[in-house]
Motif scaffolding. Structure first.
Motif, PDB file in Angstrom:
ATOM      1  N   ALA A 137      19.996 -14.074  77.310  1.00 45.67           N
ATOM      2  CA  ALA A 137      21.006 -14.700  76.959  1.00 45.67           C
ATOM      3  C   ALA A 137      21.836 -14.291  75.764  1.00 45.67           C
ATOM      4  CB  ALA A 137      20.714 -15.969  76.216  1.00 45.67           C
ATOM      5  N   TRP A 138      21.093 -14.310  74.059  1.00 47.03           N
ATOM      6  CA  TRP A 138      21.879 -13.637  73.453  1.00 47.03           C
ATOM      7  C   TRP A 138      23.093 -12.047  73.791  1.00 47.03           C
ATOM      8  CZ3 TRP A 138      21.759  -8.467  70.235  1.00 47.03           C
ATOM      9  CH2 TRP A 138      22.547  -8.580  69.789  1.00 47.03           C
ATOM     10  N   ALA A 139      22.139 -11.377  74.190  1.00 46.04           N
ATOM     11  CA  ALA A 139      22.151  -9.766  74.400  1.00 46.04           C
ATOM     12  C   ALA A 139      23.842  -9.864  75.641  1.00 46.04           C
ATOM     13  CB  ALA A 139      21.415  -8.600  74.960  1.00 46.04           C
ATOM     14  N   THR A 140      23.664 -10.339  76.629  1.00 40.47           N
ATOM     15  CA  THR A 140      24.546 -10.663  77.964  1.00 40.47           C
ATOM     16  C   THR A 140      25.523 -11.501  77.263  1.00 40.47           C
ATOM     17  OG1 THR A 140      22.620 -10.988  79.079  1.00 40.47           O
ATOM     18  CG2 THR A 140      24.560 -11.405  79.903  1.00 40.47           C
ATOM     19  N   GLY A 164      22.363  -8.840  64.569  1.00 39.97           N
ATOM     20  CA  GLY A 164      22.658  -9.933  65.809  1.00 39.97           C
ATOM     21  C   GLY A 164      21.007  -9.258  66.006  1.00 39.97           C
ATOM     22  N   LEU A 165      20.580  -8.443  65.958  1.00 41.75           N
ATOM     23  CA  LEU A 165      19.624  -7.810  67.144  1.00 41.75           C
ATOM     24  C   LEU A 165      18.130  -7.888  65.561  1.00 41.75           C
ATOM     25  CD1 LEU A 165      19.502  -4.309  68.137  1.00 41.75           C
ATOM     26  CD2 LEU A 165      19.271  -6.698  69.262  1.00 41.75           C
ATOM     27  N   GLU A 166      18.768  -7.382  64.317  1.00 39.96           N
ATOM     28  CA  GLU A 166      17.587  -7.064  63.378  1.00 39.96           C
ATOM     29  C   GLU A 166      17.520  -9.400  63.079  1.00 39.96           C
ATOM     30  OE1 GLU A 166      19.726  -6.083  59.466  1.00 39.96           O
ATOM     31  OE2 GLU A 166      19.981  -4.177  60.561  1.00 39.96           O
ATOM     32  N   ARG A 167      18.315 -10.405  63.039  1.00 40.78           N
ATOM     33  CA  ARG A 167      18.188 -12.001  63.365  1.00 40.78           C
ATOM     34  C   ARG A 167      17.775 -11.940  63.959  1.00 40.78           C
ATOM     35  NH1 ARG A 167      19.915  -9.186  59.162  1.00 40.78           N
ATOM     36  NH2 ARG A 167      20.823 -10.528  57.353  1.00 40.78           N
ATOM     37  N   LEU A 168      17.622 -11.590  65.237  1.00 45.51           N
ATOM     38  CA  LEU A 168      16.919 -12.131  66.655  1.00 45.51           C
ATOM     39  C   LEU A 168      15.615 -12.075  66.254  1.00 45.51           C
ATOM     40  CD1 LEU A 168      17.155 -13.648  69.390  1.00 45.51           C
ATOM     41  CD2 LEU A 168      17.992 -11.886  70.070  1.00 45.51           C
ATOM     42  N   GLU A 169      14.794 -10.486  66.037  1.00 44.53           N
ATOM     43  CA  GLU A 169      13.678 -10.132  65.749  1.00 44.53           C
ATOM     44  C   GLU A 169      12.826 -10.820  64.156  1.00 44.53           C
ATOM     45  OE1 GLU A 169      11.192  -6.265  65.903  1.00 44.53           O
ATOM     46  OE2 GLU A 169      13.019  -5.800  65.902  1.00 44.53           O
ATOM     47  N   ILE A 170      13.722 -11.277  63.472  1.00 41.42           N
ATOM     48  CA  ILE A 170      12.788 -12.197  62.386  1.00 41.42           C
ATOM     49  C   ILE A 170      12.968 -13.196  62.852  1.00 41.42           C
ATOM     50  CG2 ILE A 170      13.505 -13.284  59.941  1.00 41.42           C
ATOM     51  CD1 ILE A 170      15.102 -10.482  59.693  1.00 41.42           C
ATOM     52  N   GLY A 171      13.786 -14.175  63.721  1.00 40.34           N
ATOM     53  CA  GLY A 171      13.404 -15.221  63.939  1.00 40.34           C
ATOM     54  C   GLY A 171      12.349 -15.163  64.887  1.00 40.34           C
ATOM     55  N   LEU A 172      11.594 -13.990  65.895  1.00 38.17           N
ATOM     56  CA  LEU A 172      10.829 -14.375  66.757  1.00 38.17           C
ATOM     57  C   LEU A 172      10.057 -14.353  67.075  1.00 38.17           C
ATOM     58  CD1 LEU A 172      13.236 -12.376  70.083  1.00 38.17           C
ATOM     59  CD2 LEU A 172      12.249 -14.877  70.022  1.00 38.17           C
TER      60      LEU A 172
END
Length: 174
Positions: A137-140, A164-172
């Motif tokens: 969803a984020w990437a799309t 966004g990628l960095e934050r997404l990975e940190i969050g996951l």
């Protein structure tokens, strides 16, 4: 002109993909595809039922292309996201088609499998599906906004993607 036997379904689908990229799905007509592959339009109906069936075949070929790209990536979050984004930049109309044609989403099993595998690595089996959905969803969303020219406040869009990628990975991983 070649006989229909000399015009393969793959050639017809590839011609459809090329036409879509040069002018959107409205450019895809049986007549335009026939001209591109060198046959008369009625000959196409020996291989493809109608325009809707051709659109679905084009979308499915696009999904296959995307799946191959994702499978060839390093399969990290950044690797998958960059491959997904590059694919969309190279095939913007095909990318849009993936979400606009009934039946196209159902053929995205290989794409989903790659993202689910990443989700399992990041959060484990119990929440892999949720992680895969968040990533997708984020990437799309980001890519669709980028393709639409919706980032108009200035700044570096590439940097925003990385942020966004960095934050997404940190969050996951948390």
């Amino acid at each position: 002109m070649p006989t229909p036997d000399r015009t393969s379904l793959d050639q017809i689908v590839e011609a459809g993909r090329e036409l879509i990229e040069t002018g959107g799905s409205s450019r895809l007509t049986m007549q335009a595809v026939a001209e591109r592959v060198g046959v008369r339009a009625p000959s196409l109906y020996k291989r493809v039922r109608d325009r809707d069936a051709l659109l679905l075949l084009v979308a499915q070929a696009t999904v296959d292309d995307l799946a191959q790209r994702l499978e060839a990536s390093d399969r990290t979050l950044a690797g998958l996201a960059h491959a997904y984004r590059l694919f969309a930049q190279e095939h913007p109309e095909g990318f849009r088609l993936l979400f606009a044609i009934d039946g196209a989403v159902e053929s995205m099993d290989r794409v989903s499998a790659t993202v689910l595998r990443l989700g399992r690595e990041l959060v484990g089996d119990d929440e892999a599906l949720e992680a895969a959905r968040l990533i997708t969803a984020w990437a799309t969303g980001f890519i669709n906004m980028e393709l639409a020219g919706a980032f108009r406040l200035g700044g570096d869009v590439d940097r925003a993607f990385e942020f966004g990628l960095e934050r997404l990975e940190i969050g996951l991983r948390a």
